[in-house]
Design an enzyme around this catalytic site. Sequence first.
Site, PDB file in Angstrom:
ATOM      1  N   ASP A 176      35.095  17.813  96.669  1.00 40.20           N
ATOM      2  CA  ASP A 176      34.899  18.136  97.275  1.00 40.20           C
ATOM      3  C   ASP A 176      33.030  16.875  96.921  1.00 40.20           C
ATOM      4  OD1 ASP A 176      32.961  15.949  99.919  1.00 40.20           O
ATOM      5  OD2 ASP A 176      31.571  18.167  99.916  1.00 40.20           O
ATOM      6  N   THR A 177      33.205  15.364  97.075  1.00 37.25           N
ATOM      7  CA  THR A 177      31.915  15.343  96.263  1.00 37.25           C
ATOM      8  C   THR A 177      31.142  13.324  96.976  1.00 37.25           C
ATOM      9  OG1 THR A 177      31.287  14.314  93.817  1.00 37.25           O
ATOM     10  CG2 THR A 177      33.871  13.679  95.046  1.00 37.25           C
ATOM     11  N   ALA A 178      30.584  13.303  96.810  1.00 41.33           N
ATOM     12  CA  ALA A 178      29.951  12.056  97.681  1.00 41.33           C
ATOM     13  C   ALA A 178      30.517  10.535  97.458  1.00 41.33           C
ATOM     14  CB  ALA A 178      28.790  11.607  96.797  1.00 41.33           C
TER      15      ALA A 178
ATOM     16  N   GLY B 200      33.601   9.196 105.367  1.00 44.10           N
ATOM     17  CA  GLY B 200      32.577   8.945 105.538  1.00 44.10           C
ATOM     18  C   GLY B 200      31.876   9.157 104.015  1.00 44.10           C
ATOM     19  N   VAL B 201      30.820   7.757 104.711  1.00 44.28           N
ATOM     20  CA  VAL B 201      30.509   7.287 103.498  1.00 44.28           C
ATOM     21  C   VAL B 201      28.796   7.027 103.430  1.00 44.28           C
ATOM     22  CG1 VAL B 201      29.392   6.292 101.306  1.00 44.28           C
ATOM     23  CG2 VAL B 201      31.857   7.072 101.233  1.00 44.28           C
ATOM     24  N   GLY B 202      27.616   7.726 103.844  1.00 50.14           N
ATOM     25  CA  GLY B 202      26.225   7.428 104.587  1.00 50.14           C
ATOM     26  C   GLY B 202      26.433   7.309 105.883  1.00 50.14           C
TER      27      GLY B 202
ATOM     28  N   GLY C 113      25.764   9.759 107.574  1.00 52.63           N
ATOM     29  CA  GLY C 113      25.049  11.739 107.849  1.00 52.63           C
ATOM     30  C   GLY C 113      23.417  11.434 108.613  1.00 52.63           C
TER      31      GLY C 113
ATOM     32  N   CYS D 271      22.047  11.520 104.937  1.00 51.93           N
ATOM     33  CA  CYS D 271      22.102  10.850 103.646  1.00 51.93           C
ATOM     34  C   CYS D 271      21.519   9.637 103.752  1.00 51.93           C
ATOM     35  CB  CYS D 271      23.985  10.134 104.125  1.00 51.93           C
ATOM     36  SG  CYS D 271      24.560  11.203 104.557  1.00 51.93           S
TER      37      CYS D 271
HETATM   38  P1  XMP Z   1      25.549  14.983 109.490  1.00 52.47           P
HETATM   39  O1  XMP Z   1      25.963  13.707 110.335  1.00 52.47           O
HETATM   40  O2  XMP Z   1      27.077  15.741 110.448  1.00 52.47           O
HETATM   41  O3  XMP Z   1      26.695  14.619 108.677  1.00 52.47           O
HETATM   42  O4  XMP Z   1      24.839  15.981 109.213  1.00 52.47           O
HETATM   43  C1  XMP Z   1      27.656  15.181 107.838  1.00 52.47           C
HETATM   44  C2  XMP Z   1      27.392  15.109 106.598  1.00 52.47           C
HETATM   45  O5  XMP Z   1      27.199  13.927 105.654  1.00 52.47           O
HETATM   46  C3  XMP Z   1      27.425  14.026 104.484  1.00 52.47           C
HETATM   47  N1  XMP Z   1      26.164  14.738 103.470  1.00 52.47           N
HETATM   48  C4  XMP Z   1      25.771  14.133 102.839  1.00 52.47           C
HETATM   49  N2  XMP Z   1      25.042  12.904 102.405  1.00 52.47           N
HETATM   50  N3  XMP Z   1      23.692  12.677 100.814  1.00 52.47           N
HETATM   51  C5  XMP Z   1      24.483  12.463 101.558  1.00 52.47           C
HETATM   52  O6  XMP Z   1      24.286  10.803 101.008  1.00 52.47           O
HETATM   53  C6  XMP Z   1      23.073  13.727 101.555  1.00 52.47           C
HETATM   54  O7  XMP Z   1      21.610  14.837 100.852  1.00 52.47           O
HETATM   55  C7  XMP Z   1      24.326  15.172 102.454  1.00 52.47           C
HETATM   56  N4  XMP Z   1      24.510  15.957 103.041  1.00 52.47           N
HETATM   57  C8  XMP Z   1      25.336  15.892 103.427  1.00 52.47           C
HETATM   58  C9  XMP Z   1      28.306  15.179 103.935  1.00 52.47           C
HETATM   59  O8  XMP Z   1      29.658  14.551 104.024  1.00 52.47           O
HETATM   60  C10 XMP Z   1      28.111  16.092 104.950  1.00 52.47           C
HETATM   61  O9  XMP Z   1      29.344  16.551 105.576  1.00 52.47           O
END
Ligand code: XMP
Length: 478
Positions: A246-248, A296-298, A300, A303
């Site tokens: 996993d990575t962003a 999924g990018v962004g 969340g 996020c």
């Molecule tokens: P939800 O909406 O269910 O999404 O909280 C979970 C997903 O959000 C991502 N995630 C992040 N994305 N900055 C981001 O851009 C963050 O700090 C962050 N933390 C989580 C991740 O893919 C997760 O599964």
Amino acid sequence: MRFLDGHAPHYDLTYDDVFIVPNRSAVTSRFDVDMATSDGTGTTIPLVVANMTAIAGKRMAETVARRGGLVVLPQDVPLDVAAQTIGYVKARHLVAETPVTLSANDVMAHAQALIPKRSHGYAVVLDGDEPIGLVARTAPGHEVDLFTDLASAAEPMPVVLPADTDPRVVFDALVDANADLAVLTHESGALAGVLGRLGALRAGIYRPNVDASGRLRVAAAVGINGDVLGKARGLVNAGADLLVVDTAHGHQEKMLTALAAIADADLGVPLAAGNVVSARGTLDLIDAGANIVKVGVGPGAMCTTRMMTGVGRPQFSAVAECAAVAREHGAAVWADGGIRHPRDVALAVAAGASNAMVGSWFAGTYESPGDLRTDASGEYKVSFGMASKRAVAARSSADAAYDRARKALFEEGISSSRIRIDPERPGVEDLIDHICSGVRSTATYTGASTLQELHDEVVLGVQSAAGFAEGRPLPGGW
Ligand code: XMP
């Protein structure tokens, strides 16, 4: 999947942009819908819990797997701690829930602090490994002497049954005794677990997600820095059933190298990798060895990526495009992020995802790792993004102060957010019931008895913001 007028619009869509048109259906009952997936996760409901520190711990892992989902342990957890958690999950009973246990010498204050870590609202008092009484969570405003020892505070156990009792029999015994909680014991008299009325009902509705040896499944994540293969190997040796690399920004060379190294080691578990939002990114991850691509990018809730960078893609279209490509290559996708209503899970499946990954929504439950806090508006837990300053600080705590300070300058997540415990649905299983009830119903409306059929048969339309708003109930009335 097809659109009402035969084609998708020329712009990208979010879940809110889309609605599902009812089809003629021969599926008469929601219980006739089989929600099992075939992506190698073993999930019997299409839910995976995100590898986020504020969400995915051992209680979440146990509880969600018992109902058929899968929890991914975060990559920031040290290997020995992750191994302990995996061992804990693997040792759980498939039906009986694990209660908080205390000894007769413990005091009420301790019991009251721990009980909210479980939805059923009780702790079991033990003498050795045998249960001798129950302590209930005190209602707000109810005075209780916090210094009383549990020997005097414990109440008798109204229903004690063998661990292998049919859950329906447990349910009836609880009704007959007008009791909330049954204590289940092994033949030796040792505590096996507890079961409330809802737990007994759920045991008849859900199928646990189990490995080949009949133990609950749990997954674990690794990042792309450091000894990635060593950590991956360690997690699999500890019993992890699936790895998430996993990575962003999953569509980068370092990810492809790390993923290929793990895939080449052939560790014998499915590999998920992400995150991407394009067909090209999906293909590159599959070529590097991913069985499942995380999309999924962004979207969340924690996020800030899209606001910080402008990068990302509306989630429905991202999932649909990546899923179509993945299917052509025998792989699957998880729709990761932005799930806020049961409909979003249904739409993720409609778009072609095998599972939806949920993070923040599940932070506001008794089973998430954080401590329960209370303010004027009620109970809440604190959640934070995995790219937030807070998560980055924890991840880089072993670095030199200068390096830590440099890393802290780059954040793409929210460091502290209060996620309310919904009094109607305070436990993660309440949310799972809510989501699954919605998705089962979506399937019956579309004439589907499996999730594959749901994807195949679904007819979608595109709606305006007013169309979405029209569908929102008005629980408060006018
Ligand atoms: P939800 O909406 O269910 O999404 O909280 C979970 C997903 O959000 C991502 N995630 C992040 N994305 N900055 C981001 O851009 C963050 O700090 C962050 N933390 C989580 C991740 O893919 C997760 O599964």
